[in-house]
Scaffold this motif. Structure first.
Motif, PDB file in Angstrom:
ATOM      1  N   LEU A  91       1.296  -1.349   0.398  1.00  0.00           N
ATOM      2  CA  LEU A  91      -0.449  -0.340   0.179  1.00  0.00           C
ATOM      3  C   LEU A  91       0.542   0.967  -0.137  1.00  0.00           C
ATOM      4  CD1 LEU A  91      -2.797   1.250   0.584  1.00  0.00           C
ATOM      5  CD2 LEU A  91      -2.500   0.363   3.013  1.00  0.00           C
ATOM      6  N   ARG A 149      -0.325  -7.871  -6.250  1.00  0.00           N
ATOM      7  CA  ARG A 149      -1.516  -7.483  -5.638  1.00  0.00           C
ATOM      8  C   ARG A 149      -2.374  -7.336  -5.467  1.00  0.00           C
ATOM      9  NH1 ARG A 149      -2.890  -1.912  -4.160  1.00  0.00           N
ATOM     10  NH2 ARG A 149      -2.467  -1.749  -2.261  1.00  0.00           N
ATOM     11  N   THR A 167      -6.453  -6.115  -3.600  1.00  0.00           N
ATOM     12  CA  THR A 167      -6.793  -5.481  -2.033  1.00  0.00           C
ATOM     13  C   THR A 167      -8.683  -5.570  -2.871  1.00  0.00           C
ATOM     14  OG1 THR A 167      -6.890  -3.268  -3.859  1.00  0.00           O
ATOM     15  CG2 THR A 167      -4.714  -4.156  -2.668  1.00  0.00           C
ATOM     16  N   LEU A 176      -9.600  -0.987   3.819  1.00  0.00           N
ATOM     17  CA  LEU A 176      -9.268  -1.714   2.902  1.00  0.00           C
ATOM     18  C   LEU A 176      -8.537  -2.375   3.699  1.00  0.00           C
ATOM     19  CD1 LEU A 176      -7.929  -2.024  -0.004  1.00  0.00           C
ATOM     20  CD2 LEU A 176      -6.467  -0.309   0.215  1.00  0.00           C
ATOM     21  N   GLY A 236      -5.200  -5.973   2.199  1.00  0.00           N
ATOM     22  CA  GLY A 236      -4.569  -6.162   0.738  1.00  0.00           C
ATOM     23  C   GLY A 236      -3.894  -7.670   1.256  1.00  0.00           C
ATOM     24  N   GLY A 256      -6.444   0.936  -5.221  1.00  0.00           N
ATOM     25  CA  GLY A 256      -6.064   0.497  -3.530  1.00  0.00           C
ATOM     26  C   GLY A 256      -5.123   0.921  -3.292  1.00  0.00           C
TER      27      GLY A 256
END
Length: 432
Positions: free
Chosen positions: A163, A226, A228, A239, A241, A338
């Motif tokens: 992130l 990745r 999310t 959020l 992820g 994301g």
């Protein structure tokens, strides 16, 4: 270019003048009607051609109400070009307990200029040059092709991990990203990727081979992915992820090290070169509730054959942060990207307001020890203040206290491998 109204008047006047110039007896009323009908048809044809030309005529340069940069576009949406860039000017004061550093310096942390746009609607592009450090280097250079099942991405860009790393440096809470992002080498590479997503989720995959300036015959490989997912709730969003990276250095090798909280300062934790192959996993979470936000990440890296006796060494890092806009704004959490995005400033300075004021705190840890590797452990206690004069202009002040332990590979720490450091850093930035 003559407009249609003026063109019609001119042609009409020309026809009437020609008609009146002839003897009255030479023409009948029917002949005059025929000529006028022919002239009207000709005017319609010219107007149709002018209307068709207007549809593809390029708009004049303009600045939108949301972005302080020039843009050009065609009315049919096929082509678009926009200017982009950023300036980040830093000052820093850094000292350590063992008297190995006494930094009082300034630098241009970032000085970029570039363009982004569209070519034939479904193809997007970005290219940006970095001028910081009195050298010209390539930042993003990306081509994106959108299809009905997702978007393909080609060029020089960041692999999809973390992130903090996927959030632009323009929008991160503090002046520098979390320690593990730099220590574990989350930088740009050349590759191909695929991305998909919706209003609440993202999926990004990529395969890469080397950095733009690697210079090796065998640049190795890097695979990353990745995902999310998040949701909105009353006055907020959350959020979650996860991401992973597998890489091989080819003819190169990897070392893991990190500065104190200033790009102007030296590094007090460092493993030295220990492997040519590693695997990284990252878990992340973030939430925005009104003017308050929290975020945290944990990263685990396995360095192949780096331990004493030839086994794998495990290194890790992570952070937890919290922030609050005392003027009532929100730290924008963009679920479709994301990543964190720019906040909306309720009362910008240019409209007579006081701008947006945010205070934040973070605990950050990077652990580069384990299995016979003694790169060191660094804990960072960080306080920050952000003043947004408007959406694109920001002043930041950070104070950080670092404690270092087991960092035997860095001579600046002395024989005991221990040290501590303090850093005061300031930044003024603008982007467009």
């Amino acid at each position: 270019m003559m407009n249609r109204k003026r063109l019609s008047v001119l042609l009409g006047a020309t026809a009437i003048t020609a008609a009146l110039a002839q003897p009255v007896g030479a023409q009948s009323i029917d002949e005059l009607k025929q000529q006028l009908a022919s002239l009207a048809k000709r005017i319609e044809e010219l107007e149709a051609k002018q209307a068709a030309a207007d549809k593809v005529e390029t708009k004049r340069p303009k600045i939108s109400k949301e972005e302080p940069a020039f843009g050009l576009a065609t009315d049919d949406g096929l082509f678009e070009v926009n200017l982009r860039g950023r300036i980040m000017a830093d000052a820093g004061w850094v000292t350590d307990g063992d008297d190995s550093m006494n930094v009082k310096a300034t630098e241009m942390r970032a000085a970029r200029i570039g363009v982004e746009g569209k070519a034939w609607k479904d193809v997007k592009y970005v290219i940006e040059a970095e001028f910081a450090g009195n050298e010209v280097s390539l930042a993003d250079a990306i081509i994106e092709y959108k299809t009905s099942t997702g978007t393909w991405k080609f060029g020089h860009y960041k692999p999809p991990v973390s992130l903090e790393e996927m959030t632009s440096s323009r929008h991160v809470t503090f002046m520098e990203r979390a320690s593990f992002t730099d220590a574990f080498g989350l930088g740009r590479n050349i590759g191909i990727g695929y991305k998909n997503g919706g209003d609440t989720w993202t999926l990004n995959l990529g395969a890469f081979r080397g950095k733009n300036d690697a210079g090796f015959e065998d640049e190795g490989y890097l695979f990353a992915g990745r995902a999310t997912y998040g949701q909105e709730f009353e006055d907020g969003k959350w959020l979650l992820g996860a991401s992973a990276r597998v890489q091989d250095a080819g003819d190169g090798a990897y070392r893991y090290r990190q500065r104190t909280h200033s790009h102007l300062a030296g590094r007090l934790v460092d493993t030295g070169t220990i492997t040519g192959d590693d695997t990284l996993f990252v878990l992340e979470g973030a939430m925005q509730y009104g003017a308050f936000h929290v975020a945290s990440e944990w990263a685990n890296l396995t360095a192949k054959d780096a331990a004493v006796g030839g086994g794998n060494a495990t290194l890790w890092g992570g952070y937890v942060e919290a922030g609050w806009f005392i003027t009532g704004e929100t730290k924008t959490l963009n679920l479709a990207k994301g990543a964190w995005d720019r906040p909306k400033v309720n009362n910008p300075v240019h409209k007579g307001g006081m701008g947006a004021w945010q205070i934040a705190a973070r605990f950050d840890r990077i652990d580069l020890t384990g299995d016979g590797v003694y790169g060191g452990e660094q804990d960072t206690y960080l306080l920050g203040v952000n003043w947004y004069l408007n959406r694109h202009t920001r002043f930041t002040a950070n104070y950080a206290h670092m404690t270092i332990d087991k960092a035997f590979n860095v001579t600046a720490n002395g024989a005991d491998g221990e040290n501590d450091a303090d850093a005061l850093t300031l930044r003024f930035q603008i982007d467009w």
